[in-house]
Design an enzyme around this catalytic site. Structure first.
Site, PDB file in Angstrom:
ATOM      1  N   LYS A  44       0.817  -1.223   0.000  1.00 35.93           N
ATOM      2  CA  LYS A  44       0.000   0.000   0.000  1.00 35.93           C
ATOM      3  C   LYS A  44       0.846   1.266   0.000  1.00 35.93           C
ATOM      4  O   LYS A  44       0.543   2.224  -0.693  1.00 35.93           O
ATOM      5  CB  LYS A  44      -0.888   0.078   1.259  1.00 35.93           C
ATOM      6  N   LYS A  45       1.886   1.290   0.848  1.00 34.07           N
ATOM      7  CA  LYS A  45       2.593   2.540   1.133  1.00 34.07           C
ATOM      8  C   LYS A  45       4.044   2.572   0.676  1.00 34.07           C
ATOM      9  O   LYS A  45       4.704   3.597   0.803  1.00 34.07           O
ATOM     10  CB  LYS A  45       2.537   2.825   2.641  1.00 34.07           C
TER      11      LYS A  45
END
Length: 131
Positions: A44-45
């Protein structure tokens, strides 16, 4: 019995996390929390959490407002997690407003206002700036 489910990384646990969990719990009889795995957080990051997955799970399992935890391994499995845990309510922070409306056919979807002036991203930026 009304079951509430929510999801998050819960890295560098802070008062904003506690506030939203307590408010989510107040919407039902049980609160189940999906904790993003280290691998999912990286996907995700583009970075791993500061606290390891096992530590984040332990922190959440120690909270009196949390009745159960599980590892969230995929963002695409939210519907499956909602069904598996027989959730009546999905709670997310209002920064996600509208993004989870597709689950309204499975349960009620509620977006709670985040605690003002606090976020993990800001905390980490402050720590980096101070070092």
């Amino acid at each position: 019995m009304r079951t509430v489910i929510t999801f998050g990384t819960f890295d560098v646990f802070h008062i904003g996390h506690l506030n939203i969990l307590k408010r989510a719990r107040s919407l039902g009889d049980r609160l189940i929390v999906g904790v993003s795995t280290d691998a999912l957080n990286y996907k995700k990051k583009g970075r791993y959490p500061i606290y390891k997955e096992e530590d984040r799970l332990a922190i959440l399992s120690g909270l009196s407002c949390v009745n159960g935890i599980f590892r969230e391994e995929s963002l695409e499995w939210k519907g499956q997690y909602i069904r598996e845990h027989k959730a009546d309510v999905l709670v997310m922070g209002d920064d996600w407003s509208g993004k989870f409306d597709c689950y309204r056919d499975l349960c009620e979807v509620v977006y709670l206002k985040r605690t003002a002036d606090i976020s993990t991203t800001e905390i980490l930026a402050g720590i980096r700036a101070a070092s």
